[in-house]
Design an enzyme around this catalytic site. Structure first.
Site, PDB file in Angstrom:
ATOM      1  N   ILE A 220    -118.781  10.632 -31.422  1.00 33.14           N
ATOM      2  CA  ILE A 220    -119.129  12.211 -32.053  1.00 33.14           C
ATOM      3  C   ILE A 220    -118.029  12.706 -32.812  1.00 33.14           C
ATOM      4  O   ILE A 220    -118.013  13.089 -33.824  1.00 33.14           O
ATOM      5  CB  ILE A 220    -119.770  13.039 -31.016  1.00 33.14           C
TER       6      ILE A 220
ATOM      7  N   SER B  83    -113.283  12.374 -32.654  1.00 32.21           N
ATOM      8  CA  SER B  83    -112.250  11.800 -32.249  1.00 32.21           C
ATOM      9  C   SER B  83    -110.926  12.504 -32.645  1.00 32.21           C
ATOM     10  O   SER B  83    -110.813  12.860 -33.919  1.00 32.21           O
ATOM     11  CB  SER B  83    -112.180  10.491 -32.848  1.00 32.21           C
ATOM     12  N   THR B  84    -109.955  13.052 -31.793  1.00 27.47           N
ATOM     13  CA  THR B  84    -108.715  13.467 -32.039  1.00 27.47           C
ATOM     14  C   THR B  84    -107.623  12.900 -31.475  1.00 27.47           C
ATOM     15  O   THR B  84    -107.975  12.083 -30.619  1.00 27.47           O
ATOM     16  CB  THR B  84    -108.710  15.036 -31.642  1.00 27.47           C
TER      17      THR B  84
ATOM     18  N   GLU C 171    -111.335  11.362 -27.265  1.00 31.23           N
ATOM     19  CA  GLU C 171    -112.786  11.041 -28.291  1.00 31.23           C
ATOM     20  C   GLU C 171    -113.878  11.415 -27.573  1.00 31.23           C
ATOM     21  O   GLU C 171    -113.922  11.368 -26.179  1.00 31.23           O
ATOM     22  CB  GLU C 171    -112.651   9.487 -28.652  1.00 31.23           C
ATOM     23  N   VAL C 172    -114.996  11.873 -28.199  1.00 32.40           N
ATOM     24  CA  VAL C 172    -116.264  12.266 -27.471  1.00 32.40           C
ATOM     25  C   VAL C 172    -117.265  11.474 -27.997  1.00 32.40           C
ATOM     26  O   VAL C 172    -117.471  10.925 -29.125  1.00 32.40           O
ATOM     27  CB  VAL C 172    -116.611  13.766 -27.940  1.00 32.40           C
TER      28      VAL C 172
ATOM     29  N   ASP D  85    -111.421  29.713 -26.627  1.00 29.60           N
ATOM     30  CA  ASP D  85    -111.731  28.884 -27.782  1.00 29.60           C
ATOM     31  C   ASP D  85    -113.234  29.053 -28.347  1.00 29.60           C
ATOM     32  O   ASP D  85    -113.779  27.905 -28.652  1.00 29.60           O
ATOM     33  CB  ASP D  85    -111.386  27.435 -27.561  1.00 29.60           C
TER      34      ASP D  85
END
EC number: 2.7.11.1
Length: 413
Positions: free
Chosen positions: A108, A110-111, A115-116, A231
């Site tokens: 879905i 990614s940072t 990651e998701v 956030d």
């Protein structure tokens, strides 16, 4: 609050399976692993893991909770991380039949932080998907590991405290020296940022009102638990239904299910019930109020309220309120002007402006269906001392029946 110490002994990872029943009782926060416990476990050997207090893996799967237990690392097998593009992904082997229970469907997001992943069940009895939020620790320094574990624990703590239809549900979590995994329910509509970007021309005031009503009620609920999200933004608000379902719904007032769910509690924090004071600044600058942007101590409840105002404006206008049209000015000049508009609360309506010209004397706002939305934005995008909180907005909702939802009547705030 004093933390209960847990002995890691021979365990190098700890799994804490959650069931739906646990979700709806007062959570035992002291039973969560402390930062020290997890940090100690990061230095242990994975091969020393022994888990004996869970049911045998080869039992019949009767419920969705049983399926989630398939993510539990039992006996000799463990979670396997394979490259995307292969036919199998995150999954657990069964010792009996060597079959995967879960497979990666897609990535879905990614940072650098995590990651998701969208994970689909291979069990034909349960045609369902879940979300894995996966943080790699193996390549990080010890200080980075401790920082990520601290954030991970805060997110678990927050989600275990909450029980609200508009908050993502924590299904399970997993801690090892190499990775941190959070398992949550999947929202089919994706995040509100991409949905707004793609379908904003289809938005009705009723649709926006439904989203905003759920948001305000949910954030007021968080604040009743002395929890600040910190956030809130379009990217962290998920839609429970995809576009092809949403476009068929014509009565949002009586829609029986939650339309949105708030996610990503990594930056959330519990505060004192009296002053709600937060010393640190974090979150996304585009959604942060002036006091957070300037890095000064602030009321966390009112900071969340400002973010709600930004979200509502974006839903109505399809853009953020303090962004300017692209110019050739240097970046430092653009930033300076942005901050000036932010501090002055200087924004302009285009799509949602009043249809009446004040000079004509025609000021009957009752004939303008969008006026109340503009009023809510005005109450939220204000100086912090004059800014309404979500709890105060709920009182306004009670005055106007269009903003109350039967879905949330039984949720105590």
């Amino acid at each position: 609050m004093s933390e209960k110490k847990h002995s890691c002994e021979e365990k190098s990872l700890q799994l804490y399976p959650l069931s739906n029943k646990i979700r709806h009782v007062n959570p035992n926060i002291s039973a969560l692993p402390s930062e020290t416990d997890i940090s100690e476990s990061l230095t242990n050997d994975l091969t020393k893991l022994e888990i004996s207090n869970y049911a045998p893996f080869n039992r019949d799967l009767e419920t969705f909770s049983d399926l989630i237990f398939g993510l539990t690392n039992i006996q000799k097998k463990s979670l396997y991380s394979l490259q995307l593009g292969r036919s199998r992904g995150y999954a657990l082997y069964s010792d009996e039949n060597e079959k995967y229970l879960w497979s990666i469907n897609t990535k879905i997001t990614s940072t650098e932080q995590r990651e998701v992943l969208l994970v689909k069940s291979n069990n034909k009895k349960f045609d369902t998907s879940i979300v894995l939020k996966h943080t790699h620790l193996s390549s990080k320094s010890q200080n980075e590991k401790k920082a990520r574990v601290k954030v991970f624990r805060q997110e678990i703590w927050a989600l275990k405290t909450l029980s609200h239809p508009c908050v993502v549900q924590l299904l399970n979590y997993y801690v090892s020296s190499a990775e941190l995994i959070l398992v949550e329910n999947y929202c089919m509509g994706g995040d509100l940022y991409h949905y707004t970007k793609k379908h904003h021309s289809d938005f009705s005031l009723e649709f926006v009102g439904r989203i905003f009503s759920e948001l305000v009620h949910t954030v007021a609920y968080l604040h009743s638990k002395c929890l600040i999200h910190r956030d809130l933004k379009l990217e962290n608000i998920l839609l429970t239904q995809p576009y092809n379902v949403i476009k068929t719904i014509d009565n949002w007032k009586n829609y029986p299910n939650a339309l949105i769910q708030i996610s990503d509690f990594e930056l959330s924090i519990f505060v004192d019930s009296k002053n709600h004071l937060v010393q640190s600044s974090c979150g996304s600058q585009e959604y942060a109020p002036p006091e957070v942007y300037m890095g000064i101590a602030h009321d966390g409840f009112r900071a969340d309220a400002w973010s709600l105002g930004i979200v509502l404006f974006a839903l109505l206008e399809g853009r953020l309120p303090f962004d300017s049209y692209p110019t050739l000015d240097p970046e430092n000049v653009r930033i300076k002007r942005y901050v000036q508009r932010l501090v002055r609360c200087d924004y302009t309506w285009h799509l949602c402006k009043s249809p009446f010209k004040r000079s004509t004397g025609n000021t009957n706002d009752n004939d303008d269906p969008s006026w109340r939305f503009r009023l809510f934005v005005k109450k939220l995008l204000k100086n912090r001392d004059q800014r309404s909180t979500p709890t105060e907005l709920l009182k306004d909702f009670n005055k106007h029946g269009n903003f109350t939802l039967p879905l949330l009547e039984n949720v105590t705030i």
